[in-house]
Motif scaffolding. Structure first.
Motif, PDB file in Angstrom:
ATOM      1  N   ILE A 151       0.874   6.976   3.374  1.00  0.00           N
ATOM      2  CA  ILE A 151       2.415   7.612   3.566  1.00  0.00           C
ATOM      3  C   ILE A 151       3.169   7.112   4.610  1.00  0.00           C
ATOM      4  CG2 ILE A 151       1.545   9.451   5.307  1.00  0.00           C
ATOM      5  CD1 ILE A 151       2.908  11.605   3.151  1.00  0.00           C
ATOM      6  N   ASN A 152       4.379   7.053   4.515  1.00  0.00           N
ATOM      7  CA  ASN A 152       5.155   6.321   5.305  1.00  0.00           C
ATOM      8  C   ASN A 152       5.649   7.450   6.565  1.00  0.00           C
ATOM      9  OD1 ASN A 152       7.009   4.633   6.679  1.00  0.00           O
ATOM     10  ND2 ASN A 152       8.655   4.724   5.148  1.00  0.00           N
ATOM     11  N   SER A 153       4.627   7.577   7.526  1.00  0.00           N
ATOM     12  CA  SER A 153       4.786   8.504   8.375  1.00  0.00           C
ATOM     13  C   SER A 153       5.581   7.814   9.629  1.00  0.00           C
ATOM     14  CB  SER A 153       3.465   8.785   9.015  1.00  0.00           C
ATOM     15  OG  SER A 153       2.815   7.815   9.549  1.00  0.00           O
TER      16      SER A 153
ATOM     17  N   GLU B 203       0.937  -1.178  -0.038  1.00  0.00           N
ATOM     18  CA  GLU B 203      -0.155   0.069   0.185  1.00  0.00           C
ATOM     19  C   GLU B 203       0.799   1.265  -0.125  1.00  0.00           C
ATOM     20  OE1 GLU B 203       0.104  -2.422   2.234  1.00  0.00           O
ATOM     21  OE2 GLU B 203       0.228  -1.634   4.164  1.00  0.00           O
ATOM     22  N   LEU B 204       2.233   0.989   0.638  1.00  0.00           N
ATOM     23  CA  LEU B 204       3.168   2.231   0.362  1.00  0.00           C
ATOM     24  C   LEU B 204       3.611   2.561  -1.204  1.00  0.00           C
ATOM     25  CD1 LEU B 204       4.948   1.309   3.667  1.00  0.00           C
ATOM     26  CD2 LEU B 204       3.976   3.650   3.379  1.00  0.00           C
ATOM     27  N   LEU B 205       3.868   1.483  -1.633  1.00  0.00           N
ATOM     28  CA  LEU B 205       4.188   1.511  -2.994  1.00  0.00           C
ATOM     29  C   LEU B 205       3.212   1.981  -4.224  1.00  0.00           C
ATOM     30  CD1 LEU B 205       6.585  -1.671  -3.087  1.00  0.00           C
ATOM     31  CD2 LEU B 205       7.337   0.755  -2.871  1.00  0.00           C
ATOM     32  N   LEU B 206       1.995   1.528  -3.632  1.00  0.00           N
ATOM     33  CA  LEU B 206       1.171   2.151  -4.473  1.00  0.00           C
ATOM     34  C   LEU B 206       0.305   3.284  -4.359  1.00  0.00           C
ATOM     35  CD1 LEU B 206      -1.197  -1.033  -4.324  1.00  0.00           C
ATOM     36  CD2 LEU B 206      -0.423  -0.239  -6.368  1.00  0.00           C
ATOM     37  N   GLY B 207       1.160   4.045  -3.254  1.00  0.00           N
ATOM     38  CA  GLY B 207       0.773   5.332  -2.757  1.00  0.00           C
ATOM     39  C   GLY B 207      -0.516   5.633  -2.020  1.00  0.00           C
TER      40      GLY B 207
ATOM     41  N   GLU C 142      15.764  -9.320  -0.358  1.00  0.00           N
ATOM     42  CA  GLU C 142      16.873  -8.349  -0.988  1.00  0.00           C
ATOM     43  C   GLU C 142      17.046  -7.197   0.157  1.00  0.00           C
ATOM     44  OE1 GLU C 142      15.752  -7.342  -5.128  1.00  0.00           O
ATOM     45  OE2 GLU C 142      17.297  -5.716  -4.968  1.00  0.00           O
TER      46      GLU C 142
ATOM     47  N   PHE D  49      19.506   5.450   5.771  1.00  0.00           N
ATOM     48  CA  PHE D  49      18.405   4.897   4.634  1.00  0.00           C
ATOM     49  C   PHE D  49      17.301   4.669   5.204  1.00  0.00           C
ATOM     50  CE2 PHE D  49      22.745   3.703   2.810  1.00  0.00           C
ATOM     51  CZ  PHE D  49      22.902   4.287   1.707  1.00  0.00           C
ATOM     52  N   HIS D  50      16.297   5.079   4.395  1.00  0.00           N
ATOM     53  CA  HIS D  50      14.996   4.399   4.551  1.00  0.00           C
ATOM     54  C   HIS D  50      14.476   3.381   3.362  1.00  0.00           C
ATOM     55  CE1 HIS D  50      13.171   8.341   6.713  1.00  0.00           C
ATOM     56  NE2 HIS D  50      14.066   7.595   7.450  1.00  0.00           N
ATOM     57  N   THR D  51      13.918   2.551   3.685  1.00  0.00           N
ATOM     58  CA  THR D  51      13.740   1.543   2.364  1.00  0.00           C
ATOM     59  C   THR D  51      11.967   1.232   2.385  1.00  0.00           C
ATOM     60  OG1 THR D  51      15.815   0.711   2.104  1.00  0.00           O
ATOM     61  CG2 THR D  51      14.066  -0.548   1.147  1.00  0.00           C
ATOM     62  N   VAL D  52      11.442   1.200   1.492  1.00  0.00           N
ATOM     63  CA  VAL D  52      10.190   0.793   1.586  1.00  0.00           C
ATOM     64  C   VAL D  52      10.033  -0.375   0.552  1.00  0.00           C
ATOM     65  CG1 VAL D  52       7.613   1.461   0.963  1.00  0.00           C
ATOM     66  CG2 VAL D  52       9.101   3.048   2.021  1.00  0.00           C
ATOM     67  N   VAL D  53       9.493  -1.448   0.937  1.00  0.00           N
ATOM     68  CA  VAL D  53       9.367  -2.613   0.027  1.00  0.00           C
ATOM     69  C   VAL D  53       7.971  -3.247   0.137  1.00  0.00           C
ATOM     70  CG1 VAL D  53      10.261  -4.204   1.933  1.00  0.00           C
ATOM     71  CG2 VAL D  53      10.412  -5.003  -0.537  1.00  0.00           C
TER      72      VAL D  53
ATOM     73  N   ARG E 265      11.646  -9.786  -2.699  1.00  0.00           N
ATOM     74  CA  ARG E 265      12.303  -8.378  -2.621  1.00  0.00           C
ATOM     75  C   ARG E 265      12.443  -8.016  -1.154  1.00  0.00           C
ATOM     76  NH1 ARG E 265       8.966  -7.770  -7.360  1.00  0.00           N
ATOM     77  NH2 ARG E 265       6.926  -7.479  -6.303  1.00  0.00           N
TER      78      ARG E 265
END
Lengths: 415, 415
Positions: free
Chosen positions: B18-20, B11-15, B51, B38-42, B48
């Motif tokens: 928001i990554n609050s 749901e984060l990658l679909l927008g 990875e 770093f922040h990463t969203v997967v 993935r």
């Protein structure tokens, strides 16, 4: 085409600002059918930015950067990319003219470091910045596309919409159209909804069916691909019909709407006015209703009746009701709804009374809440909730249930 | 210790959201002196995610995961980590009991997939979830620390504060103490505050002095490092004193407090009750006041008087006032505050009436707003605002100004 979004800025890693750009771009890329598999945030550090670029190149064909295009020493996105790709930066005369003009219009002195903003990757397509100074870029090398956008959303969003998205669509050379639709549900849990729709979710391909829960609501996003907009929409219609056959009672609207917006719309359509008696919600229902422009025609007003005395004195709840049943009771909810309706001379009266928590109230468990809905010349309806959230979670949920029951009431009348 | 934050969720990658969480955790980690690089969203995809874990392991000693601990098939964070680290998941009996109890309290049927939420990494320290069902975990292997937190901020934030942060501090075994304090201001702009404090901000080292503006408020974060908590706090005290010497009239509280919380506290301390007449705010002031537990002793109640008729009929505003001055006027604010105070028999009456926008109201420009404060046997005070925000921005700002003027009123009385 798979994409990765790299936001550059130490202020993000310090938690000073939120990465709203990634949300916006993800939504936009999903719309054109580009899969986003990763977001990365990295600070204003050339080595770590280089590392992030290399990782992204190994798994994406489109890398979208936000931030780091400004005039200060910290801004090093394009410099790092140029070095990494073995290309150079050159002055873009149009951008420079625009920057000079920008300072003139703002009647401010242009400091020399601002000229740096007019440098672009050699051979890149320049994306115009109509809201700020630093131009964006679209650059392709070895079948990877690099898009550089400014960090401030007020500059990034119009740049992406006007110049970025068209550049991506050209790069895609796409024939296919993508359409998506969100269905919104209330009164059913995510696990329960998934159980009802398990076969559809498992068999999904086109459209895809993605459930998501938040704040006591569940949404389902349907996304279809097809040659024409029309046929993609038809696929969505069929899928929606199949879903609503099973869970229609919980469905309340599409896309970004809210329960309160739908309630406001339904009241407006039927030309009905409302008045509210709010105990545990303390004005929250009315505050939400009045957050929507045009509430003047719907909301007559209301009374926040936080104490039993106010319930008695200003809303005429009988001494007996309070003595025998207490304020957290069906009769109290009924009287509140009926009396507030009469006092404000509205078509509908709605009441909220209960134990929000923490702890029990008048011997009733926390989360025990009554909602009353009164109409002229009809029987008053009441609803009992047993909520298990925090104090404010319960209050917010109560307002949503108020909308849910009002919407049911107004729909039933239609049928 | 360097950290990386990995948010898991398609749901984060679909927008869609928001990554609050990354913002909150970054701020928190900065406070305990952990660098986030770093922040990463997967997405909800095991390959993935694996990875992302491997990349993070190559550059961080603390990896904080948010999301993917829920009951559905999509939730696979702990499963993927367990497989990757060659460990297993085992049922945590306390968590299971808590989940069962959660369903019992909510009087809902527990579906079998909910049991999955009680599984934790074997050997992990379990972090209790007091606001939801899925427990968190803290797990160390090969000198890397893994912290798993739930996705919903309402669950993640208290879990991190109560159990996550202490676990990190233990892992750090830190000798030096870091103390920080946020000073909160209202009624002054960020640029103005910065100008007042410029020399202090420029000379900063220990404590650091960081101003930040949001939602019409300005905060200053002071952060000091020293051998002992006591001496770090003393550094903060000195810096605070220096700052407040210059801008005390705008200061209202510390850390996470809000204007409404301070107002509630001040009323409680002075044993004063309040009643409210809310026009443009539509119940928002009362909804906020009642969001704080214990409002029963302070708020007598109020009337949402969205229409002129309600102002006349239920709040006795004189026909003359409305005919001559209109509802957006000093006399109307005065009468509303005085009459609501009398009607609810409270010590204080406060009123809000104005043009929230969009567009003018009764010929008054949008953003023209009057606040009235009435006390028994004292002269009623009124305040005029000229706001330039959106409709709901203006309404929220009006509520803040209401608190600001009430706090001034109560403080002056003390002196």
């Amino acid at each position: 085409m798979n994409a990765e979004i790299i936001a550059v800025g130490s202020e993000l890693l310090l938690g000073q600002i939120i990465n709203s750009n990634a949300k916006f771009l993800s939504e936009q890329l999903a719309e054109v059918g580009v899969n986003v598999y990763f977001h990365t945030v990295v600070g204003d550090n050339p080595d770590r930015l280089k590392e992030a670029i290399e990782t992204a190149e190994s798994r994406a064909q489109l890398i979208v950067f936000t931030g780091g295009l400004g005039p200060t020493k910290d801004d090093l996105t394009k410099e790092t990319i140029a070095r990494h790709l073995g290309t150079s930066l050159e002055k873009d005369e149009d951008a420079l003219l625009y920057i000079k003009d920008y300072f003139k219009r703002a009647q401010r002195e242009m400091t020399p470091n601002n000229e740096k903003q007019a440098l672009v990757l050699k051979g890149a397509k320049v994306l115009k910045n109509e809201q700020g100074m630093a131009p964006g870029m679209f650059y392709a090398q070895s079948s990877i596309n690099y898009m550089l956008l400014p960090g401030p959303p007020s500059e990034m969003i119009p740049m992406y919409k006007n110049y970025g998205r068209p550049a991506i669509e050209r790069a895609l050379g796409r024939k296919e159209t993508i359409a998506s639709r969100v269905l919104r549900f209330f009164g059913i849990g995510e696990a329960e909804l998934e159980t009802e729709l398990m076969d559809l979710i498992e068999a999904q391909s086109n459209p895809t069916v993605a459930p998501l829960a938040s704040d006591g609501e569940v949404t389902i996003r349907l996304t279809a691909k097809h040659e024409s907009r029309e046929s993609a929409e038809k696929l969505l219609d069929q899928s929606e019909e199949e879903i609503l056959k099973r869970v229609r009672p919980y469905f309340y609207g599409y896309d970004d709407t809210t329960l309160m917006e739908e309630t406001s719309k339904a009241l407006k359509e039927k030309n009905l006015t409302i008045a509210c008696a709010e105990s545990l919600t303390g004005g929250m229902f009315e505050a939400q209703l009045t957050s929507i422009s045009g509430a003047g025609g719907i909301l007559k007003g209301g009374i926040v009746c936080y104490s039993p005395e106010v319930k008695k004195k200003l809303l005429d709840v009988s001494r007996n009701t309070i003595a025998i049943h207490g304020t957290v009771s069906k009769p109290c909810a009924e009287e509140l709804a009926e009396n507030v309706r009469e006092k404000f001379d509205s078509d509908i009266g709605i009441s909220f009374t209960g134990a929000a928590g923490p702890g029990p109230h008048e011997g009733k468990d926390e989360g025990t809440i009554w909602i009353g809905i009164a109409r002229k010349d009809r029987e008053t309806k009441t609803y009992l909730l047993n909520l298990a959230g925090t104090r404010n979670g319960n209050r917010a949920r109560t307002v949503k249930y108020g909308c849910h029951f009002l919407l049911k009431e107004l729909k039933n009348e239609q049928e």
